[in-house]
Design an enzyme around this catalytic site. Structure first.
Site, mmCIF file in Angstrom:
data_model
loop_
_atom_site.group_PDB
_atom_site.id
_atom_site.type_symbol
_atom_site.label_atom_id
_atom_site.label_comp_id
_atom_site.label_asym_id
_atom_site.label_seq_id
_atom_site.Cartn_x
_atom_site.Cartn_y
_atom_site.Cartn_z
ATOM 1 N N HIS A 255 -4.229 -4.696 -0.296
ATOM 2 C CA HIS A 255 -3.872 -5.218 1.020
ATOM 3 C C HIS A 255 -3.863 -6.743 1.009
ATOM 4 O O HIS A 255 -4.901 -7.361 1.181
ATOM 5 C CB HIS A 255 -4.845 -4.699 2.082
ATOM 6 C CG HIS A 255 -4.626 -3.267 2.403
ATOM 7 N ND1 HIS A 255 -3.775 -2.847 3.391
ATOM 8 C CD2 HIS A 255 -5.110 -2.142 1.821
ATOM 9 C CE1 HIS A 255 -3.754 -1.525 3.432
ATOM 10 N NE2 HIS A 255 -4.555 -1.066 2.476
ATOM 11 N N CYS B 233 0.829 -1.207 0.000
ATOM 12 C CA CYS B 233 0.000 0.000 0.000
ATOM 13 C C CYS B 233 0.867 1.262 0.000
ATOM 14 O O CYS B 233 1.506 1.542 -0.995
ATOM 15 C CB CYS B 233 -1.001 -0.016 1.151
ATOM 16 S SG CYS B 233 -2.371 1.078 0.826
ATOM 17 N N GLU C 67 -2.858 -8.673 3.162
ATOM 18 C CA GLU C 67 -3.155 -9.220 4.489
ATOM 19 C C GLU C 67 -4.663 -9.243 4.738
ATOM 20 O O GLU C 67 -5.108 -9.758 5.765
ATOM 21 C CB GLU C 67 -2.444 -8.392 5.563
ATOM 22 C CG GLU C 67 -3.083 -7.052 5.913
ATOM 23 C CD GLU C 67 -2.840 -5.961 4.872
ATOM 24 O OE1 GLU C 67 -2.186 -6.248 3.859
ATOM 25 O OE2 GLU C 67 -3.318 -4.836 5.057
#
Lengths: 372, 1071
Positions: A344, A260, A346
């Site tokens: 993202h 990001c 994650e």
């Protein structure tokens, strides 16, 4: 129905009235939105949202309460929350407390009763806006006063939020997995799930403040470096930090993963440009096409800046593009030693199918270790 | 260009007639599939048996077969047309089963399969294989075991203790399944289950009743890209079939972690089962105490939930699944509804969608309305709202069950204990009882433990109940009104709460400027501008909310839909609405559809382009309850110029809202003519004026009057309440005792009584009138005698038994009635021909349920004629001069839900059928034979026939039948009276006992399948229940059983002459 006790005023003069919840206070921030149907707790504790007031498109927020496991940092990051419906009491076996209590505890005000779709439509057309959210029992503000506060505030793009969210001193993150190699995470507002997933890859994770110099970082003897996600305008990043990143690229042979904001900083360091998007990506349903793997992956996106295509240089090899607007969502550089993703991986909240970037990073790290 | 260059033609299998568990969702998916295939340049061959559907319209495929979906027929089609590929995933379980059978027979040599493989179907549908596959990928399933015999099933109870759920393999709508709490129930359900499963296999499963139930609608492409289209939460917990549950989209009580785990599991299931491309649906159960997740089942095909997911999100699942089956990948296609969004974009909602099933328990009073694992509902409604409460209240209104929202329903029980145990039983009105219980102060936790409905929903309902009390106490205020509307309170509900008229309420609302705003269903939560025409209405708390309607200045036509499927009103009216959209769009109007049934094509916002309407058209869909409130708001929002509102296409639903509205610009036939047809007295006067006969009749408001009227007109007679659809509560009354036993006089205000014309032939006629001329679209002769509801009776075109003279008389009468009533558009008239005399039974100035059947038989888009006439065009200018006539015979036959309700399969004046099939042949016997095949009955060529006849039927006709059957080498069994009757007329028969006459009796023989055909006519209540076990056994053993002499005549005729070799014919060849 009780009288209005809360208002949201935008810098462009628009004022909306509603009912407050959470902490009674006045809060400033950039108004942005999220279209996720799930994961409000992860979002409001995501440091990337520092300085922002989030408008939720989905009407029912608070439905599953909050719990300790879903925290993406130690506290709420957002400046305020805007909802259509009154937040409900939680109903989930995982819930430990209500959203309202959590907001109060973390000093965040919220407002409900607004036409959130209309707000999103407005933001979509005219771009993100500075706004002020006021909630108080004896609510007596004049509309113009509120607008003045919103207008006089510093623009989101002019604030260096990283200073606020980065850790004050280094710390180690561990869930007790067996550790093989050491990665250092430069903390620009790192989400906890990034650390969790690195740990799961068998890495020893040390998180350092964003302004840590390269020499300091190297003292940890890292086998790889992660430049984390974070809030704000990447172009405002402290030049010293940019120097550190450049030095990391040029003077070491360490594998680097940028996520990001980390993606944007790496792009800048590699001589490219990051510009504000007309319309950011704000949801957990965004499709990317992964050029290398020839597959589609749905992921969590939260960015208002993007890598400017006109300033692509040969250093940057895109491997992922948005299927929505073709914007570059992932690139590699230096023969794969540097990997960066704008989305993202994650997740948390969101689909988990982009998480393989962590495995790839781990194997790059391993590969390098084996060679040396 | 087609992606698959090796394929030129594709055979699409659709589902059969509308039955419980398989409704018009497959009309919707089949239609989208055909459209996508055509657009991609493939030759589309389609086979389906339901003439009422849109997918069997000859404009949607190149070669359209309306043929039974049995394997011989499909094989004949394959032999004839040699398709390169077959698409079996769009027609529900029927299509999948047919495909599997073709595969087993090795009939698919050289035909490629699109979208699925037989292995994956086997793996998904075979309970044991599925369970093993799930365990292999680390997913849990409820503890279970498979049994293929009664003995095996008995043994299973040693390892899986009661209560258990029994699920037969390869059935649809949970057919044959049930929950057993004791051994007796267990044995009964296992027996039925083994009989129901085509492979005689049942799964016995640990009961996880009370767990939360979720569904994920997923699609996958050939490169293994997967997305979730929609998550759906069942409000009713495990134990109620998902088709019978109230469901909510998206899921509302999951944290992101749980949702993602479910998402990952869905993909893993798709991959393991091997759904290579296309759509699938995965069902989960979640333990509310600890989040433990179990996989319940998956459908490797487009399903009912896919239709719901499509309508809930604006993502066209069937269309995308078809393109993926052709080899496209998700990144290559765009969402056709939302031009600038890629198909891979996972839809996200900023509203809440509620689906509520529509039940018809009132039609089967002997059956308790308890919900379980086998599906009972016949249709559903969906509503969109800005919040859960707005959405669910709108859904209740949409049901057309005279509810004004989530109205409270008192429990029968009086004690707290009683109330809680009543709430514990899932029924169609349970949630309304929950609301009542909350109102009476029952603790929410107690309700939770009784119902296991998630506390989140209970609290929301509590909010509603409390707010209603506030409304009652505080009365009308602007703020109350605004908030009430945002919580989904209808005008009629508020009018009742505040004890004012709906008109007054509306006036107050207008004075306070409280209006709904229009929102677009855009799949992206407003993140992007999409320009879709799919709208819903909502009330915002913010008075300055933005209305997204952006009406244009162009002539608009509003088409009012037919609401949920139910008995008496189904897909046939959707056919009419969709064809109306096509015609009006072609004529250059902006079309605006109002409907609330998520299964239908009319609620596809792409409807005009499905009809191949090219060029500039604009179309809007308002997914809203079909009522006056919606219509008025849509008209206010859309503004001028509105050319007209179409009320003659949606069955009885649009007509029902007319009494509330005076100033609506109705397109076509005016309100006065509609009123005339509904007003018995005036209609009778009109017929007298035209010198047209009508059976003697009268009206009674109580039993005393009823007795008087009965004496005047004589028995037998037919009684029915006024203003009903589908012959609700209609009865044939044979004598005074029957009359006195009827409940109708207690239940309804006024009862219509007519002389019942015995042994009459009933005739259905559809015509189009333009006030100058009348075009006879078709005359259909009923096979069953008058007295059996026209929707249940089989019918044939052209007429078989009527003389040219009578037919001419029928046409003439129709023309005179049409002109006298000043009909402009469709007119349906029912006649009865009795002893050479013609009687008019009723006339309805609207499209009837036979329009699609007629259109398909004649190969003409009849509805476009009617629509053009409604616009003021003249028949002489639009009907082609040359009227071609085909040399075929078409038979329409109905299908009944007796099995689902364990109900007596006897026909009468109250309509009971859910759907219909069509048989086309060169002669009547063949067409009838095919129609029987279409409803799953293979007529025996020889064997044993059992007769049991009522006194009135012991006549020449019956003797003739018996003789002809004897000539066909049938052995005849008969009950004592019938046996005596046969013997006295020198027909050999063997006497068998009735059930009450000792064993072995007829049911014993049927149990052993020693009977191949049952002809059983009865009359009056007592004899009905005497012979019920016979018909029940016929149903269970799938033995053809006919309950009227007239249908038996057709059956024997068919057995005599129908040819065994399958001649299949396309609608294109027909005309």
């Amino acid at each position: 129905m009780s009288k209005y006790n809360s208002a949201l005023a935008l810098e462009d003069g628009k004022v909306f009235f509603g009912w407050g919840f959470g902490c009674e206070k006045t809060s400033l921030g950039e108004l942005c939105f999220s279209t996720s149907q799930t994961g409000y707790q992860e979002a409001i504790t995501d440091p990337s949202y520092q300085g922002q007031i989030i408008v939720f498109a989905f009407p029912h927020i608070g439905n599953v309460g909050v719990n300790l496991k879903d925290m993406e940092s130690n506290s709420a990051s957002i400046s305020g929350m805007v909802l259509r419906c009154e937040p409900t009491a939680p109903s989930s076996w995982r819930s430990e407390d209500s959203l309202q209590n959590f907001m109060e505890e973390h000093q965040v005000p919220g407002i409900w009763g607004l036409d959130t779709r209309q707000l999103i439509r407005h933001l979509r057309k005219s771009g993100p806006k500075n706004a002020v959210l006021v909630y108080g029992k004896d609510f007596t503000y004049e509309e113009q006063d509120l607008v003045d506060i919103a207008t006089s505030a510093l623009s989101y793009d002019e604030i260096d939020f990283v200073k606020k969210v980065t850790c004050k001193k280094p710390y180690t993150y561990s869930q007790g997995n067996q550790k093989e190699h050491h990665v250092v995470v430069m903390d620009f507002g790192v989400k906890r799930n990034i650390l969790r997933l690195l740990d799961q890859q068998g890495m020893k994770v040390t998180v350092v403040p964003a302004d840590t110099e390269l020499s300091e970082i190297m003292k940890w003897k890292p086998a790889g470096i992660v430049i984390s996600n974070g809030p704000g305008n990447p172009n405002l990043t402290d030049p010293k930090i940019m120097d550190t990143i450049r030095a990391m690229i040029e003077a070491t042979d360490l594998p680097i993963l940028g996520i990001c904001l980390g993606f944007q900083l790496l792009a800048i360091a590699l001589g490219s440009k990051i510009t504000k998007m007309k319309q950011g990506h704000r949801g957990i349903n965004q499709p990317c096409y992964h050029i290398r793997d020839k597959c589609v992956a749905i992921g969590s996106h939260n960015h208002g800046f993007s890598l400017c295509k006109e300033h692509l240089n040969q250093e940057i090899q895109p491997f992922s593009v948005s299927l929505f607007d073709d914007c570059i969502e992932g690139f590699s550089a230096r023969k794969g030693r540097i990997m960066a993703v704008q989305y993202h991986p994650e997740a948390s909240p969101g689909p988990q199918e982009n998480a393989n970037i962590f495995r790839e990073f781990a194997s790059t790290v391993l590969c390098r270790l084996e060679k040396t | 260009m087609p992606v698959r260059k090796d394929i030129k033609s594709v055979l699409v299998l659709t589902s059969g007639p509308i039955v419980i568990g398989q409704a018009c969702e497959f009309d919707y998916s089949g239609t989208q599939a055909c459209c996508a295939l055509k657009e991609e340049g493939f030759d589309v061959i389609l086979v389906g048996s339901n003439p009422a559907s849109i997918v069997t319209d000859p404009s949607l495929s190149h070669r359209t077969y309306i043929e039974p979906l049995d394997v011989d027929t499909i094989q004949a089609i394959i032999d004839k047309d040699r398709p390169d590929a077959i698409l079996p995933t769009m027609g529900g379980q029927v299509a999948l089963n047919a495909f599997m059978e073709l595969k087993r027979r090795n009939a698919l040599k050289g035909v490629q399969v699109l979208g699925v493989t037989s292995d994956s179907i086997e793996k998904a549908e075979n309970r044991k294989l599925f369970r093993d596959a799930m365990h292999k990928i680390g997913l849990e399933t409820p503890r279970s075991a498979v049994a293929s015999s009664f003995e095996e099933a008995e043994n299973l109870l040693k390892t899986i203790p009661l209560p258990v759920i029994i699920r037969p393999s390869f059935t649809l709508g949970g057919g044959g399944s049930g929950i057993a709490y004791n051994l007796e129930e267990y044995r009964r359900i296992v027996t039925i289950g083994l009989e129901t499963s085509p492979i005689s296999q049942v799964l016995v499963e640990e009961s996880i009743i009370g767990w939360k139930e979720f569904e994920m609608e997923v699609v996958r492409d050939s490169k293994d890209n997967c997305i979730v289209v929609c998550s759906i939460e069942n409000l009713d917990p495990m134990g109620v079939h998902t088709g019978d549950s109230i469901t909510i989209a998206p899921a509302l009580t999951l944290t992101d972690k749980e949702y993602q785990a479910m998402r990952n599991a869905s993909f893993a299931v798709m991959r393991e089962i091997g759904v290579t491309t296309g759509g699938a649906n995965v069902q989960f159960a979640i333990n509310p105490e600890d989040g433990k997740m179990c996989i319940i089942e998956m459908n490797p095909r487009v399903s009912r939930s896919s239709a719901l997911a499509s309508k809930a999100t604006g993502f066209p699942v069937a269309r995308v699944a078809t393109l993926l089956a052709l080899g496209y990948t998700l990144d290559e296609i765009r969402n056709s509804m939302l031009k600038n969004i890629p198909a891979s974009f996972e839809p996200t909602l900023d509203y809440v969608v509620t689906k509520i099933p529509r039940f018809v328990f009132e039609k089967f009073p002997a059956v308790p309305n308890r919900l379980s694992t086998s599906m009972k509902s016949v249709g559903e409604v969906m509503a969109v709202g800005s919040s859960f409460l707005e959405s669910i209240q709108k859904a209740y209104v949409s049901l057309e069950e005279d509810l004004d929202g989530l109205d409270q329903q008192a429990c029968e029980a009086e004690t707290l204990e009683g109330i809680l145990s009543e709430l514990g039983i899932p029924t169609p009105d349970r949630l309304r009882k929950v609301a009542w219980a909350i109102k009476t102060g029952v603790d929410l936790e107690l309700i939770y433990h009784a119902t296991k409905i998630d506390r989140w929903f209970l609290r929301e309902i509590q909010k509603l109940v409390l707010f209603q009390i506030q409304l009652e106490n505080e009365g009308v205020t602007r703020e109350n009104l605004r908030q009430a509307k945002s919580l989904g309170f209808s005008d009629s509900k508020l009018a009742k709460i505040w004890k004012i008229s709906v008109e007054e309420l509306r006036k107050i609302r207008e004075e306070n400027k409280i209006f709904p705003i229009c929102r677009r269903v855009d799949s992206c939560g407003g993140e992007f501008d999409t320009g879709t025409g799919y709208m819903y209405l909502t009330y915002s708390l913010d008075p300055d909310s933005y209305c997204e309607s952006s009406p244009i200045k162009r002539d608009k036509i509003i088409i009012i839909g037919s609401g949920p499927n139910r008995i008496g009103q189904g897909v046939e009216f959707d056919y009419c609405c969709v064809h109306a959209i096509w015609t009006f769009a072609k004529e250059g109007f902006e079309t605006i559809m109002i409907n609330c049934n998520p299964e239908t094509v009319s609620t596809d916002c792409d409807a005009p382009s499905i009809g191949g309407v090219k060029g500039k058209f604009s179309h809007k869909l308002y997914f809203e309850p079909v009522n006056a409130e919606t219509l008025l708001e849509v008209m206010r929002i859309e503004g001028e110029p509105i050319r007209g509102v179409v009320v003659q296409m949606g069955g009885q639903t649009p007509l029902k809202i007319l009494p509330d509205l005076d100033k609506i610009p109705i397109l076509g036939t005016k309100k006065t003519a509609i009123d005339l047809s509904e007003d018995r007295g005036r209609f009778r006067d009109l017929l007298i004026q035209l010198s047209i006969n009508q059976p003697l009749g009268g009206i009674a408001t109580n039993l005393d009057q009823g007795r008087k009227v009965a004496k005047e007109i004589g028995f037998p007679l037919i009684i029915r309440p006024s203003y009903v659809i589908g012959g609700r509560s209609m009865e044939v009354i044979w004598n005074m005792k029957d009359l006195e036993g009827s409940e109708s006089f207690d239940l309804y205000e006024s009862i219509l009584m007519d002389r019942y014309l015995q042994d009459a032939i009933e005739v259905d006629l559809d015509c189009i009138c333009d006030k100058d001329e009348v075009f006879i679209a078709g005359i259909m002769e009923h096979i069953e005698e008058a007295g059996i509801h026209s929707g249940d009776s089989s019918c044939v075109i052209p007429s078989v038994n009527l003389s040219q003279k009578v037919l001419r008389e029928i046409e003439e009468s129709a023309k005179r009635i049409g002109l006298a009533m000043e009909v402009q558009g469709w007119l349906n008239i029912q006649f009865a021909v009795c002893g050479g005399d013609l009687y008019v039974l009723e006339a309805n100035p609207r499209a009837s349920r036979t329009i699609p059947f007629l259109s398909k038989f004649t190969g003409r888009d009849l509805n476009s004629y009617a629509c053009q006439v409604m616009l003021g065009k003249k028949l002489k200018d639009i009907i082609p001069k040359k009227l071609c006539q085909n040399n075929y015979v078409g038979v329409k036959t109905s299908i009944f839900p007796f099995r689902s309700f364990s109900a007596d399969p006897i026909l009468g004046p109250e309509m009971l059928s859910t759907g219909e099939v069509m048989g086309i042949g060169r002669d009547f016997p063949t067409a009838f034979y095919k129609a029987q095949l279409g409803v799953g009955i293979t007529l025996p060529a020889s064997g044993t026939v059992f007769f049991s006849l009522k006194e009135e039927d012991k006549k020449h006709k019956a003797l003739d039948l018996a003789k002809r059957l004897q000539n066909l080498k049938f052995k005849i069994l008969a009950t004592a009276g019938t046996h005596q009757f046969f013997t006295s007329h020198e027909i050999q028969s063997e006497r068998v006992n009735k059930v009450l006459q000792g064993r072995p009796h007829i049911v014993d023989l049927m149990k052993d399948k020693r009977v191949d055909l049952v002809i059983n006519t009865t009359k009056g209540r007592q004899s009905l229940s005497d012979s019920y076990t016979i018909r029940e056994m016929a149903l269970r053993k799938n033995i053809p059983c006919y309950t009227s002499i007239s249908s038996a005549v057709a059956v024997v005729h068919s057995i005599e002459f129908a040819t065994a070799n399958r001649e299949v014919v396309t609608l294109q060849e027909l005309n």
